[in-house]
Write a protein that holds these residues in place. Structure first.
Motif, PDB file in Angstrom:
ATOM      1  N   PRO A   6     -78.213 -14.155  42.105  1.00  0.00           N
ATOM      2  CA  PRO A   6     -78.649 -15.346  41.367  1.00  0.00           C
ATOM      3  C   PRO A   6     -79.576 -14.949  40.224  1.00  0.00           C
ATOM      4  O   PRO A   6     -80.133 -13.852  40.214  1.00  0.00           O
ATOM      5  CB  PRO A   6     -79.415 -16.146  42.419  1.00  0.00           C
ATOM      6  CG  PRO A   6     -79.905 -15.120  43.384  1.00  0.00           C
ATOM      7  CD  PRO A   6     -78.861 -14.044  43.410  1.00  0.00           C
ATOM      8  N   ARG A   8     -83.085 -15.868  38.573  1.00  0.00           N
ATOM      9  CA  ARG A   8     -84.301 -16.550  39.028  1.00  0.00           C
ATOM     10  C   ARG A   8     -85.008 -17.236  37.870  1.00  0.00           C
ATOM     11  O   ARG A   8     -85.068 -16.716  36.776  1.00  0.00           O
ATOM     12  CB  ARG A   8     -85.228 -15.550  39.703  1.00  0.00           C
ATOM     13  CG  ARG A   8     -84.638 -15.088  41.018  1.00  0.00           C
ATOM     14  CD  ARG A   8     -85.593 -14.202  41.728  1.00  0.00           C
ATOM     15  NE  ARG A   8     -85.032 -12.856  41.582  1.00  0.00           N
ATOM     16  CZ  ARG A   8     -85.687 -11.753  41.757  1.00  0.00           C
ATOM     17  NH1 ARG A   8     -86.948 -11.774  42.070  1.00  0.00           N
ATOM     18  NH2 ARG A   8     -85.099 -10.602  41.616  1.00  0.00           N
ATOM     19  N   ALA A  29     -76.618 -26.863  40.332  1.00  0.00           N
ATOM     20  CA  ALA A  29     -76.497 -25.422  40.577  1.00  0.00           C
ATOM     21  C   ALA A  29     -75.036 -24.983  40.651  1.00  0.00           C
ATOM     22  O   ALA A  29     -74.682 -23.919  40.123  1.00  0.00           O
ATOM     23  CB  ALA A  29     -77.244 -25.041  41.839  1.00  0.00           C
ATOM     24  N   GLU A  33     -73.358 -22.307  38.107  1.00  0.00           N
ATOM     25  CA  GLU A  33     -72.734 -21.100  38.639  1.00  0.00           C
ATOM     26  C   GLU A  33     -71.288 -20.972  38.157  1.00  0.00           C
ATOM     27  O   GLU A  33     -70.834 -19.879  37.811  1.00  0.00           O
ATOM     28  CB  GLU A  33     -72.776 -21.095  40.159  1.00  0.00           C
ATOM     29  CG  GLU A  33     -72.210 -19.839  40.778  1.00  0.00           C
ATOM     30  CD  GLU A  33     -72.309 -19.822  42.286  1.00  0.00           C
ATOM     31  OE1 GLU A  33     -72.227 -18.728  42.852  1.00  0.00           O
ATOM     32  OE2 GLU A  33     -72.464 -20.898  42.904  1.00  0.00           O
ATOM     33  N   ARG A  38     -73.308 -16.958  37.783  1.00  0.00           N
ATOM     34  CA  ARG A  38     -74.512 -16.663  38.562  1.00  0.00           C
ATOM     35  C   ARG A  38     -75.183 -17.973  38.947  1.00  0.00           C
ATOM     36  O   ARG A  38     -75.280 -18.894  38.150  1.00  0.00           O
ATOM     37  CB  ARG A  38     -75.480 -15.807  37.751  1.00  0.00           C
ATOM     38  CG  ARG A  38     -74.896 -14.435  37.465  1.00  0.00           C
ATOM     39  CD  ARG A  38     -75.792 -13.598  36.638  1.00  0.00           C
ATOM     40  NE  ARG A  38     -76.924 -13.141  37.453  1.00  0.00           N
ATOM     41  CZ  ARG A  38     -77.931 -12.454  36.949  1.00  0.00           C
ATOM     42  NH1 ARG A  38     -77.968 -12.154  35.677  1.00  0.00           N
ATOM     43  NH2 ARG A  38     -78.914 -12.062  37.732  1.00  0.00           N
ATOM     44  N   ARG A  39     -75.668 -18.022  40.163  1.00  0.00           N
ATOM     45  CA  ARG A  39     -76.308 -19.241  40.672  1.00  0.00           C
ATOM     46  C   ARG A  39     -77.790 -19.237  40.308  1.00  0.00           C
ATOM     47  O   ARG A  39     -78.484 -18.256  40.540  1.00  0.00           O
ATOM     48  CB  ARG A  39     -76.149 -19.329  42.181  1.00  0.00           C
ATOM     49  CG  ARG A  39     -76.588 -20.663  42.742  1.00  0.00           C
ATOM     50  CD  ARG A  39     -76.072 -20.825  44.165  1.00  0.00           C
ATOM     51  NE  ARG A  39     -76.297 -22.169  44.622  1.00  0.00           N
ATOM     52  CZ  ARG A  39     -75.485 -23.188  44.407  1.00  0.00           C
ATOM     53  NH1 ARG A  39     -74.369 -23.003  43.750  1.00  0.00           N
ATOM     54  NH2 ARG A  39     -75.764 -24.389  44.855  1.00  0.00           N
ATOM     55  N   GLU A  41     -81.721 -19.979  40.751  1.00  0.00           N
ATOM     56  CA  GLU A  41     -82.600 -20.040  41.913  1.00  0.00           C
ATOM     57  C   GLU A  41     -84.035 -20.235  41.422  1.00  0.00           C
ATOM     58  O   GLU A  41     -84.521 -19.460  40.605  1.00  0.00           O
ATOM     59  CB  GLU A  41     -82.482 -18.737  42.690  1.00  0.00           C
ATOM     60  CG  GLU A  41     -83.430 -18.605  43.835  1.00  0.00           C
ATOM     61  CD  GLU A  41     -83.265 -17.243  44.493  1.00  0.00           C
ATOM     62  OE1 GLU A  41     -84.142 -16.388  44.272  1.00  0.00           O
ATOM     63  OE2 GLU A  41     -82.269 -17.047  45.197  1.00  0.00           O
TER      64      GLU A  41
END
Length: 53
Positions: A6, A8, A29, A33, A38-39, A41
């Motif tokens: 992820p 950040r 989210a 993604e 990419r997720r 966080e």
């Protein structure tokens, strides 16, 4: 090739804007993604004070 880690995000403040951003980040989210690979966080929030409890 996409990364599975992820990305950040840190917030400065958790008032009206910071709180709304955190909610939107959580709600979107999956979409973020899907677009970036990419997720997102939320890794931390820095505030001046804790406020009243």
């Amino acid at each position: 090739m996409t990364s599975t880690e992820p990305f950040r995000i840190g917030l400065l403040g958790h008032g009206t804007v910071g709180g709304a951003f955190a909610e939107l980040l959580d709600a979107r989210a999956d979409e973020i993604e899907a677009r970036t690979g990419r997720r997102p966080e939320l890794s931390g929030v820095l505030t001046r004070s804790r406020g009243r409890l």
